[in-house]
Design an enzyme around this catalytic site. Structure first.
Site, PDB file in Angstrom:
ATOM      1  N   GLU A   9      15.698   2.973  18.090  1.00  0.00           N
ATOM      2  CA  GLU A   9      14.822   4.443  18.643  1.00  0.00           C
ATOM      3  C   GLU A   9      14.723   4.491  19.836  1.00  0.00           C
ATOM      4  O   GLU A   9      14.553   3.425  20.633  1.00  0.00           O
ATOM      5  CB  GLU A   9      13.642   4.347  17.832  1.00  0.00           C
ATOM      6  CG  GLU A   9      13.566   5.115  16.617  1.00  0.00           C
ATOM      7  CD  GLU A   9      12.301   4.713  15.776  1.00  0.00           C
ATOM      8  OE1 GLU A   9      11.183   5.294  16.335  1.00  0.00           O
ATOM      9  OE2 GLU A   9      12.336   4.169  14.559  1.00  0.00           O
TER      10      GLU A   9
ATOM     11  N   CYS B 172      11.201   4.842   5.629  1.00  0.00           N
ATOM     12  CA  CYS B 172      10.019   5.250   6.476  1.00  0.00           C
ATOM     13  C   CYS B 172       9.368   3.987   7.121  1.00  0.00           C
ATOM     14  O   CYS B 172       8.200   3.859   7.335  1.00  0.00           O
ATOM     15  CB  CYS B 172       8.863   6.033   5.744  1.00  0.00           C
ATOM     16  SG  CYS B 172       9.578   7.860   5.223  1.00  0.00           S
ATOM     17  N   SER B 173      10.203   2.902   6.969  1.00  0.00           N
ATOM     18  CA  SER B 173       9.479   1.681   7.281  1.00  0.00           C
ATOM     19  C   SER B 173       9.956   1.356   8.783  1.00  0.00           C
ATOM     20  O   SER B 173       9.217   1.888   9.673  1.00  0.00           O
ATOM     21  CB  SER B 173       9.965   0.672   6.473  1.00  0.00           C
ATOM     22  OG  SER B 173      11.222   0.184   6.265  1.00  0.00           O
ATOM     23  N   ARG B 174      11.135   0.689   9.057  1.00  0.00           N
ATOM     24  CA  ARG B 174      11.527   0.427  10.313  1.00  0.00           C
ATOM     25  C   ARG B 174      12.943   0.556  10.472  1.00  0.00           C
ATOM     26  O   ARG B 174      13.610  -0.132   9.509  1.00  0.00           O
ATOM     27  CB  ARG B 174      11.080  -1.164  10.960  1.00  0.00           C
ATOM     28  CG  ARG B 174       9.693  -1.085  11.050  1.00  0.00           C
ATOM     29  CD  ARG B 174       9.396  -0.347  12.555  1.00  0.00           C
ATOM     30  NE  ARG B 174       7.863  -0.368  12.916  1.00  0.00           N
ATOM     31  CZ  ARG B 174       6.773   0.316  12.515  1.00  0.00           C
ATOM     32  NH1 ARG B 174       7.306   1.560  11.633  1.00  0.00           N
ATOM     33  NH2 ARG B 174       5.579   0.124  13.107  1.00  0.00           N
TER      34      ARG B 174
ATOM     35  N   ARG C 160       0.840  -1.290  -0.087  1.00  0.00           N
ATOM     36  CA  ARG C 160      -0.068  -0.010  -0.113  1.00  0.00           C
ATOM     37  C   ARG C 160       0.908   1.285  -0.096  1.00  0.00           C
ATOM     38  O   ARG C 160       0.576   2.081  -0.728  1.00  0.00           O
ATOM     39  CB  ARG C 160      -0.822   0.114   1.092  1.00  0.00           C
ATOM     40  CG  ARG C 160      -2.069  -1.004   1.207  1.00  0.00           C
ATOM     41  CD  ARG C 160      -2.777  -0.991   2.441  1.00  0.00           C
ATOM     42  NE  ARG C 160      -2.006  -1.520   3.464  1.00  0.00           N
ATOM     43  CZ  ARG C 160      -2.517  -2.831   4.038  1.00  0.00           C
ATOM     44  NH1 ARG C 160      -3.443  -3.158   4.080  1.00  0.00           N
ATOM     45  NH2 ARG C 160      -1.881  -3.090   5.197  1.00  0.00           N
ATOM     46  N   ILE C 161       1.761   1.384   0.853  1.00  0.00           N
ATOM     47  CA  ILE C 161       2.727   2.462   1.009  1.00  0.00           C
ATOM     48  C   ILE C 161       3.528   2.564   0.029  1.00  0.00           C
ATOM     49  O   ILE C 161       3.592   3.832  -0.588  1.00  0.00           O
ATOM     50  CB  ILE C 161       3.375   2.714   2.536  1.00  0.00           C
ATOM     51  CG1 ILE C 161       2.211   2.551   3.516  1.00  0.00           C
ATOM     52  CG2 ILE C 161       4.094   3.862   2.794  1.00  0.00           C
ATOM     53  CD1 ILE C 161       2.940   2.454   5.098  1.00  0.00           C
TER      54      ILE C 161
ATOM     55  N   HIS D 203      10.455   9.647  13.379  1.00  0.00           N
ATOM     56  CA  HIS D 203       9.207   8.576  12.996  1.00  0.00           C
ATOM     57  C   HIS D 203       7.863   9.459  13.104  1.00  0.00           C
ATOM     58  O   HIS D 203       6.972   9.263  14.024  1.00  0.00           O
ATOM     59  CB  HIS D 203       9.386   7.608  14.428  1.00  0.00           C
ATOM     60  CG  HIS D 203       8.638   6.172  13.958  1.00  0.00           C
ATOM     61  ND1 HIS D 203       9.012   5.082  14.524  1.00  0.00           N
ATOM     62  CD2 HIS D 203       7.781   6.151  12.845  1.00  0.00           C
ATOM     63  CE1 HIS D 203       8.178   4.103  13.741  1.00  0.00           C
ATOM     64  NE2 HIS D 203       7.434   4.708  12.991  1.00  0.00           N
ATOM     65  N   ILE D 204       7.956  10.235  12.078  1.00  0.00           N
ATOM     66  CA  ILE D 204       6.541  10.975  12.092  1.00  0.00           C
ATOM     67  C   ILE D 204       6.173  10.801  10.792  1.00  0.00           C
ATOM     68  O   ILE D 204       4.840  11.557  10.161  1.00  0.00           O
ATOM     69  CB  ILE D 204       6.846  12.649  12.145  1.00  0.00           C
ATOM     70  CG1 ILE D 204       7.928  12.975  11.182  1.00  0.00           C
ATOM     71  CG2 ILE D 204       7.376  12.860  13.454  1.00  0.00           C
ATOM     72  CD1 ILE D 204       8.037  14.412  11.003  1.00  0.00           C
ATOM     73  N   ALA D 205       6.289   9.743  10.120  1.00  0.00           N
ATOM     74  CA  ALA D 205       5.666   9.291   8.903  1.00  0.00           C
ATOM     75  C   ALA D 205       4.063   9.551   8.722  1.00  0.00           C
ATOM     76  O   ALA D 205       3.622   9.867   7.931  1.00  0.00           O
ATOM     77  CB  ALA D 205       6.209   8.029   8.335  1.00  0.00           C
ATOM     78  N   SER D 206       3.438   8.895   9.931  1.00  0.00           N
ATOM     79  CA  SER D 206       2.006   8.917   9.886  1.00  0.00           C
ATOM     80  C   SER D 206       1.452   9.968  10.448  1.00  0.00           C
ATOM     81  O   SER D 206       0.076   9.898  10.791  1.00  0.00           O
ATOM     82  CB  SER D 206       1.594   7.326  10.452  1.00  0.00           C
ATOM     83  OG  SER D 206       1.727   7.681  11.893  1.00  0.00           O
TER      84      SER D 206
ATOM     85  N   ASP E 290      13.374   8.459   8.833  1.00  0.00           N
ATOM     86  CA  ASP E 290      12.369   8.631   9.639  1.00  0.00           C
ATOM     87  C   ASP E 290      12.151   7.713  10.676  1.00  0.00           C
ATOM     88  O   ASP E 290      11.674   7.867  11.886  1.00  0.00           O
ATOM     89  CB  ASP E 290      10.926   8.472   8.862  1.00  0.00           C
ATOM     90  CG  ASP E 290       9.628   8.558   9.741  1.00  0.00           C
ATOM     91  OD1 ASP E 290       9.670   9.744  10.548  1.00  0.00           O
ATOM     92  OD2 ASP E 290       8.870   7.843   9.858  1.00  0.00           O
TER      93      ASP E 290
HETATM   94  C1  GLV Z   1       4.181   3.398  11.962  1.00  0.00           C
HETATM   95  O1  GLV Z   1       5.327   3.641  12.223  1.00  0.00           O
HETATM   96  C2  GLV Z   1       3.195   2.450  11.789  1.00  0.00           C
HETATM   97  O2  GLV Z   1       3.544   1.441  11.733  1.00  0.00           O
HETATM   98  O3  GLV Z   1       2.074   2.824  11.706  1.00  0.00           O
END
Ligand code: GLV
Ligand code: GLV
Length: 355
Positions: free
Chosen positions: A289, A258-260, A162-163, A307-310, A284
């Site tokens: 962390e 922006c994953s992990r 999706r992302i 970690h602000i992607a969402s 991100d």
């Molecule tokens: C954020 O990192 C999420 O997995 O929703």
């Protein structure tokens, strides 16, 4: 309230709270200042009677917490996140706790941050901002903060779910980049989109974009100019980008994550950034962390955000709502429903318990 639902953190908006209250739940929200709650902290929150918990990706949802929740009569847990590498789904199965996550509502927001980091790295936005604020700008110069033009370059996407697909589409359509992607599954809709967009460009006398599904991840790393990582984190994706793989990337490539954090060997990355000043990253997420590996913070060719992607208002409220609906759905026996009208089964539904 007949049911007791605990949220380990205050979450944005009020809709999620109202949904639970209207359905006979007493909602308890932990407002402790401590950012990351330990397993012991959460066991104390669960207490003797708890029907469901909404938790966060910073928490370790394993054997200890699922057994505590089960002892308290709990049937449901929802992570307020799409990722669930912090959740031991087998342990949840063992204790009869259903587990939910919050996909869908964060797709575009997360993809937009990956795009932001790509552009920030390409055009050196953060470096240039620091330069301005330091009072160093003393007039326009032909060589000042020269970066990369994305148009006509190749965007590489590793993990076209999706992302990853939303990001790919933004970069292809927004910046007329060519696409190369790697995924175990074929991204059919993404392929169709790029094909149609290429037709559109051609019909208008413009250079059409191209796409390719790579046979291996290394092919993406070798060929792409901007690479964004969108896999889930599990044993197979731990240190997916390591020293050897960094070495095959273009010297002026941009890498976005922006994953992990653990998807990249961050120590190897710091070393690579030091050796290759034209290689840039937008991060991100981090391996440990909230910490960064030594040296990363000193590097001008890295853009780092916490970690602000969402983190858009709409998405965070949506994630909270979805998490509440996940827990409520299980308590009440409803089908699980989301704002995106997608019926998403619980992650561990239909998964047989371990023998
Ligand atoms: C954020 O990192 C999420 O997995 O929703
Ligand atoms: C730059 O500012 C230009 O006018 O080319």
């Amino acid at each position: 309230g007949k049911y007791r639902v605990v949220s380990t953190k205050p979450m944005p908006g009020t809709r999620w709270i109202n949904l639970l209250i209207e359905q006979d739940c007493r909602v308890e929200i932990c407002t402790r200042k401590k950012t990351i709650l330990s397993v012991e902290d959460i066991i104390a929150l669960i207490g003797d009677k708890c029907d469901g918990v909404i938790g966060q990706l910073t928490e370790d949802w394993g054997e200890a917490l699922f057994s505590a929740l089960s002892r308290a009569g709990g049937k449901a847990f929802s992570n307020m996140a799409v990722g669930y590498n912090n959740v031991d789904v087998n342990a949840a199965n063992k204790y009869g706790v259903a587990v939910g996550n919050t996909p869908g509502v964060l797709t575009e927001t997360t993809a937009e941050l990956a795009a932001s980091l790509s552009l920030s790295a390409a055009r050196r936005i953060v470096e240039a901002d620091e330069f301005m604020r330091a009072g160093l700008y003393d007039g326009w110069l032909p060589n000042l903060f020269v970066g990369n033009l994305l148009k006509g370059q190749t965007v590489g996407v590793i993990g076209a779910g999706r992302i990853g697909s939303a990001y790919a589409r933004m970069m292809v359509e927004g910046f007329k980049m060519n696409l190369i992607y790697y995924d175990l599954y074929q991204a059919t809709r993404l392929e169709k989109f790029v094909t149609a967009y290429a037709e559109f460009l051609k019909a208008n006398g413009e250079q059409p974009v191209t796409w390719k599904r790579a046979a291996s991840m290394d092919e993406v790393l070798r060929e792409a100019d901007v690479i964004s990582l969108h896999p889930i984190l599990d044993k197979t994706t731990y240190h997916l980008v390591n020293k050897e793989r960094l070495a095959i990337m273009k010297k002026e490539a941009i890498l976005v994550n922006c994953s992990r954090g653990p998807v990249i060997d961050e120590v190897a990355l710091v070393e690579h950034l030091k050796q290759n000043p034209m290689f840039r990253v937008g991060l991100d997420v981090f391996e440990d962390e909230p910490y960064m590996k030594p040296g990363l913070a000193d590097l001008k060719n890295a853009v780092v955000v916490p970690h602000i992607a969402s983190a858009s208002k709409w998405t965070r409220e949506g994630m909270a709502t979805l998490a509440a609906l996940n827990v409520l759905g299980k308590i009440k026996g409803y089908p699980v429903w989301s704002d995106t009208n997608r019926i998403e089964p619980f992650l561990n539904e239909n998964v047989p318990p371990p023998a």
